[in-house]
Scaffold this motif. Sequence first.
Motif, mmCIF file in Angstrom:
data_model
loop_
_atom_site.group_PDB
_atom_site.id
_atom_site.type_symbol
_atom_site.label_atom_id
_atom_site.label_comp_id
_atom_site.label_asym_id
_atom_site.label_seq_id
_atom_site.Cartn_x
_atom_site.Cartn_y
_atom_site.Cartn_z
ATOM 1 N N MET A 157 43.206 43.454 38.320
ATOM 2 C CA MET A 157 43.213 43.657 39.767
ATOM 3 C C MET A 157 43.902 42.483 40.447
ATOM 4 O O MET A 157 43.820 41.342 39.966
ATOM 5 C CB MET A 157 41.774 43.772 40.295
ATOM 6 C CG MET A 157 40.894 44.805 39.605
ATOM 7 S SD MET A 157 41.213 46.473 40.156
ATOM 8 C CE MET A 157 40.536 46.414 41.829
ATOM 9 N N ASN A 158 44.563 42.746 41.563
ATOM 10 C CA ASN A 158 45.109 41.650 42.362
ATOM 11 C C ASN A 158 43.982 40.913 43.077
ATOM 12 O O ASN A 158 44.034 39.696 43.252
ATOM 13 C CB ASN A 158 46.115 42.179 43.379
ATOM 14 C CG ASN A 158 47.380 42.703 42.707
ATOM 15 O OD1 ASN A 158 47.800 42.172 41.686
ATOM 16 N ND2 ASN A 158 47.956 43.754 43.271
ATOM 17 N N CYS A 211 35.935 38.190 38.224
ATOM 18 C CA CYS A 211 35.719 39.385 37.407
ATOM 19 C C CYS A 211 34.409 40.040 37.784
ATOM 20 O O CYS A 211 33.522 39.420 38.384
ATOM 21 C CB CYS A 211 35.743 39.038 35.919
ATOM 22 S SG CYS A 211 34.244 38.250 35.312
ATOM 23 N N THR A 212 34.307 41.295 37.436
ATOM 24 C CA THR A 212 33.045 42.017 37.543
ATOM 25 C C THR A 212 33.035 43.088 36.469
ATOM 26 O O THR A 212 34.093 43.547 36.016
ATOM 27 C CB THR A 212 32.858 42.649 38.941
ATOM 28 O OG1 THR A 212 31.525 43.134 39.068
ATOM 29 C CG2 THR A 212 33.815 43.809 39.165
ATOM 30 N N LYS A 215 31.892 50.589 44.508
ATOM 31 C CA LYS A 215 32.317 51.978 44.623
ATOM 32 C C LYS A 215 33.833 52.099 44.787
ATOM 33 O O LYS A 215 34.407 53.166 44.529
ATOM 34 C CB LYS A 215 31.606 52.648 45.803
ATOM 35 C CG LYS A 215 30.095 52.777 45.611
ATOM 36 C CD LYS A 215 29.455 53.465 46.801
ATOM 37 C CE LYS A 215 27.946 53.614 46.605
ATOM 38 N NZ LYS A 215 27.291 54.272 47.765
ATOM 39 N N ALA A 216 34.478 51.020 45.214
ATOM 40 C CA ALA A 216 35.924 51.052 45.438
ATOM 41 C C ALA A 216 36.720 50.655 44.200
ATOM 42 O O ALA A 216 37.955 50.668 44.222
ATOM 43 C CB ALA A 216 36.291 50.131 46.604
ATOM 44 N N LEU A 217 36.045 50.298 43.124
ATOM 45 C CA LEU A 217 36.754 49.919 41.901
ATOM 46 C C LEU A 217 37.360 51.164 41.255
ATOM 47 O O LEU A 217 36.677 52.174 41.090
ATOM 48 C CB LEU A 217 35.791 49.237 40.922
ATOM 49 C CG LEU A 217 35.272 47.871 41.360
ATOM 50 C CD1 LEU A 217 34.101 47.421 40.476
ATOM 51 C CD2 LEU A 217 36.383 46.826 41.317
ATOM 52 N N PRO A 218 38.634 51.125 40.879
ATOM 53 C CA PRO A 218 39.298 52.318 40.339
ATOM 54 C C PRO A 218 38.829 52.652 38.934
ATOM 55 O O PRO A 218 38.451 51.770 38.161
ATOM 56 C CB PRO A 218 40.780 51.922 40.349
ATOM 57 C CG PRO A 218 40.759 50.422 40.179
ATOM 58 C CD PRO A 218 39.545 49.960 40.945
ATOM 59 N N ILE A 228 43.438 37.808 37.400
ATOM 60 C CA ILE A 228 44.045 36.752 36.591
ATOM 61 C C ILE A 228 44.684 35.708 37.494
ATOM 62 O O ILE A 228 45.232 36.028 38.557
ATOM 63 C CB ILE A 228 45.106 37.347 35.638
ATOM 64 C CG1 ILE A 228 44.485 38.458 34.782
ATOM 65 C CG2 ILE A 228 45.703 36.283 34.732
ATOM 66 C CD1 ILE A 228 43.362 38.017 33.907
ATOM 67 N N LYS A 229 44.629 34.458 37.080
ATOM 68 C CA LYS A 229 45.279 33.392 37.832
ATOM 69 C C LYS A 229 46.784 33.628 37.878
ATOM 70 O O LYS A 229 47.361 34.255 36.985
ATOM 71 C CB LYS A 229 44.952 32.031 37.209
ATOM 72 C CG LYS A 229 43.479 31.680 37.328
ATOM 73 C CD LYS A 229 43.163 30.315 36.736
ATOM 74 C CE LYS A 229 41.673 29.995 36.883
ATOM 75 N NZ LYS A 229 41.312 28.703 36.270
#
Length: 290
Positions: A184-185, A134-135, A198-201, A153-154
């Motif tokens: 996110m995958n 996570c972030t 910067k690439a996080l939607p 997620i696992k």
Amino acid sequence: PTETTVWSSANRVFPGDEPILIGSPIANTQFYVLDSALQPLPIGVAGNLYIGGDGIASGYVNLPELSAERFILNPFEQDTRRKLYVTGDVARYRVGGQIEFLGRSDHQVKVRGFRIELGEIESVLMQQTTIRECTVIARGEGQDTQLVAYVVIKDTDILDVDQFRTALREKLPNYMMPSAFVQMNKLPLTANGKLDRKALPAPTFTGPAASANPPNTATEKKLANIWTEFLGVTVGRNDDFFALGGHSLIAGRVMAKWKQTSNTPMEMRDVFELRTLRACALRLDQRSTV
């Protein structure tokens, strides 16, 4: 860190240990968790991590300005030649003397007047067994800045936002609650393998189709109009205030608007505890009959 000749602390880790601690300083090394005035902080309080002792380097070769910034006089030593290395890490002491790493100080953000260490939120989230990675970042500007959590997620688990919010509420104040959770995958990485923030939607703040669960009672309709005014989305009776992009500042605006149009008192905790339009309206109705 290499500035302390690589080794500065050690910790033995056992299977199932959560969170992973960076342990205690090795011999002839001192760790200090300090505030902005270089004053020691008590156990459990996050602060900036400084390292002192025999392993501290003299500085960076041919970089006097950076050396002066990162290697400062040690205020806890009488010998003025002794230095502290400014790690740039945020950490806190645990009961027993071990140290927990919380993140980088350059990941601190200021949201609606509160200074927040994003790593502290990430640390609590990573204690959830369903989360692999996570972030947390701050999106937006000024008073409209919002915290957004991105989680991987696992394989066998599903995104349980309610569980995550409950876990965060138990350990962190309301102003550190993310307004949105994005599944996110995998987290995006830069070419050198570091997290690419910067690439996080951008999150999409939408609830269930409002037409399928429209406000029903007079109080629900009145409150829904106020939510819609400040959230900018159509609101259904089962929609979650925070899932629609709400935060403490908007909650304050909602409360002020409600007071202008109603004699029934509204409290900030109504939104934070109940969250859905239906539950908040029900509490207001109950309060009006007392």
